[in-house]
Scaffold this motif. Sequence first.
Motif, PDB file in Angstrom:
ATOM      1  N   LEU A 252       0.836  -1.202   0.000  1.00 46.17           N
ATOM      2  CA  LEU A 252       0.000   0.000   0.000  1.00 46.17           C
ATOM      3  C   LEU A 252       0.871   1.252   0.000  1.00 46.17           C
ATOM      4  O   LEU A 252       0.569   2.237  -0.697  1.00 46.17           O
ATOM      5  CB  LEU A 252      -0.917  -0.010   1.223  1.00 46.17           C
ATOM      6  CG  LEU A 252      -1.848   1.183   1.418  1.00 46.17           C
ATOM      7  CD1 LEU A 252      -2.736   1.396   0.197  1.00 46.17           C
ATOM      8  CD2 LEU A 252      -2.691   1.001   2.667  1.00 46.17           C
ATOM      9  N   ARG A 255       2.203   1.899  -3.509  1.00 43.45           N
ATOM     10  CA  ARG A 255       1.176   2.451  -4.410  1.00 43.45           C
ATOM     11  C   ARG A 255       0.885   3.909  -4.105  1.00 43.45           C
ATOM     12  O   ARG A 255       0.541   4.685  -5.008  1.00 43.45           O
ATOM     13  CB  ARG A 255      -0.110   1.626  -4.293  1.00 43.45           C
ATOM     14  CG  ARG A 255      -0.032   0.289  -4.999  1.00 43.45           C
ATOM     15  CD  ARG A 255      -1.079  -0.690  -4.510  1.00 43.45           C
ATOM     16  NE  ARG A 255      -2.396  -0.095  -4.326  1.00 43.45           N
ATOM     17  CZ  ARG A 255      -3.372  -0.638  -3.627  1.00 43.45           C
ATOM     18  NH1 ARG A 255      -3.171  -1.792  -3.000  1.00 43.45           N
ATOM     19  NH2 ARG A 255      -4.538  -0.045  -3.519  1.00 43.45           N
ATOM     20  N   SER A 256       1.014   4.316  -2.850  1.00 46.43           N
ATOM     21  CA  SER A 256       0.646   5.686  -2.451  1.00 46.43           C
ATOM     22  C   SER A 256       1.855   6.606  -2.279  1.00 46.43           C
ATOM     23  O   SER A 256       1.682   7.801  -2.028  1.00 46.43           O
ATOM     24  CB  SER A 256      -0.138   5.642  -1.135  1.00 46.43           C
ATOM     25  OG  SER A 256       0.645   5.072  -0.099  1.00 46.43           O
ATOM     26  N   ILE A 263       1.354   4.990   6.756  1.00 45.20           N
ATOM     27  CA  ILE A 263       0.196   4.098   6.680  1.00 45.20           C
ATOM     28  C   ILE A 263      -0.323   3.765   8.080  1.00 45.20           C
ATOM     29  O   ILE A 263      -1.541   3.740   8.321  1.00 45.20           O
ATOM     30  CB  ILE A 263       0.562   2.792   5.938  1.00 45.20           C
ATOM     31  CG1 ILE A 263       0.974   3.087   4.491  1.00 45.20           C
ATOM     32  CG2 ILE A 263      -0.623   1.821   5.956  1.00 45.20           C
ATOM     33  CD1 ILE A 263      -0.107   3.687   3.628  1.00 45.20           C
ATOM     34  N   GLU A 452      -6.839   0.588   1.136  1.00 48.09           N
ATOM     35  CA  GLU A 452      -6.492  -0.239  -0.026  1.00 48.09           C
ATOM     36  C   GLU A 452      -7.457  -0.005  -1.174  1.00 48.09           C
ATOM     37  O   GLU A 452      -7.047   0.011  -2.350  1.00 48.09           O
ATOM     38  CB  GLU A 452      -6.463  -1.707   0.373  1.00 48.09           C
ATOM     39  CG  GLU A 452      -5.296  -2.071   1.283  1.00 48.09           C
ATOM     40  CD  GLU A 452      -5.380  -3.480   1.831  1.00 48.09           C
ATOM     41  OE1 GLU A 452      -4.338  -4.102   2.001  1.00 48.09           O
ATOM     42  OE2 GLU A 452      -6.515  -3.955   2.111  1.00 48.09           O
TER      43      GLU A 452
END
Length: 456
Positions: A252, A255-256, A263, A452
């Motif tokens: 995650l 991706r971010s 996170i 997500e």
Amino acid sequence: MMPMPITDAMFLLLESREHPLHVGGLQLYDVPDGAGPDYVYELYRQMLGAAEAQPLYRQRPRRSLASFGQWGWQDDDELDLEYHVRLSALPRPGKVRQLLELVSRLHGSLLDRHRPLWEFHLIDGLEGNRYATYTKVHHALVDGASAVRQLVRMMTTDPDDLDCLPFWAARPKSRSHAVNGVDLSDRLSAVAGGVSDALGIGPAVVRTALRTIQEQAATLPFQAPKTVLNVSIGGARRFAAQSWSLDRIRELGKRSGSTVNDIALAMSAGALRRYLLELNALPAAPLVAMVPVSLRGARLKSDATGNAVGTILCSLATDIPDPAVRLEQIMAAMSTSKEMYAELTPLQITALSALMVGGVGLAPLPGITRLTPPPFNLIISNVPGPTEDMYFNGAKLSGTYPVSFLLDGQAMNITLTSHAGSLDFGIVGCRRSLPHLQHLLGHLDAALEELERAVS
């Protein structure tokens, strides 16, 4: 008697029956294959045999007229190991819920200041052929990062190594001239460097404070809203704990474009938003977390004990329903604070941190929590742990959960640590003030799932 640094003594000065200031840890272990029914009792007797404790765990606090009332450390020549090391058992097969209830009770009691400030509890009877250990050490002795290092130090990556020593046991003496476990030359170097750093505290604090005001992404002290988390608390505690896959969180983050810590903060923010909505108590303004940052690294010996922590104030953006936007705001707030700290020395960061969260020191004054706004709403801390599978005398470590402290006006603390392939959350709450603390575990899971889905 050795004088105590003010950064350590403050944890004794602020402590009361309602506010125990020790840090703790809950570890779960898998009993080795082929071990008999008395394995944990035999382990307990073996640990009691490690009677020679290292200097750090023989120290007890003391102050006298000779020290002008200042706290110092005095060596305890008659360490009663059977007092500090204790054996408990759950009714078989003990559920994790029962284990957490036991840890909640143990964590709410004060350490005896007439003895060295630590306890170790070995807990038998846990379901799944496991046992647990609960350790608590006063924050005046170690910070969270030091506590994790002491835990890792007693274990090994070799499952066949059966010669592990408990964390308090003395190791072979080095050739350095050590005083209470810290090299004397390191102390002298630290003092010399501290004088240099101190000369720059005033200008550095002013310069950084001005930049903080100019930066829109920075969070200032006392911007936090008053919430159900910010009330006078009692001494009893509740504890909740759960693990999440570190690979899942790293994916995650990839991706971010965020870190594991970003996170974790976003998960906590989403869980707190859900929890406060459940209580019909979500404020219009965003919650603010105080995020400790370790000052150990190139400028400070990583194996030093004591406290070496700075603080960042981070808006959790709990007023924003969109989890992706919430994560972006958390990332921006953390990035701004880290950039400001990059130019400062550890001592200057400590001084600035004290100014930012100084209102917490007023918490013991009668009525102050009710009359003043909170400097922040809660502490959220991330302490890196071991990256490999670890073993203690053949028993595999399967989970390690931090159990932190609460101050008055701070009814909840979220601390997490990494362990091999998992991220282990430990949540401490005031038993009297916060209902249904276990619900936060489900809310953390839901917050991760919504992140997500939201992050493309």
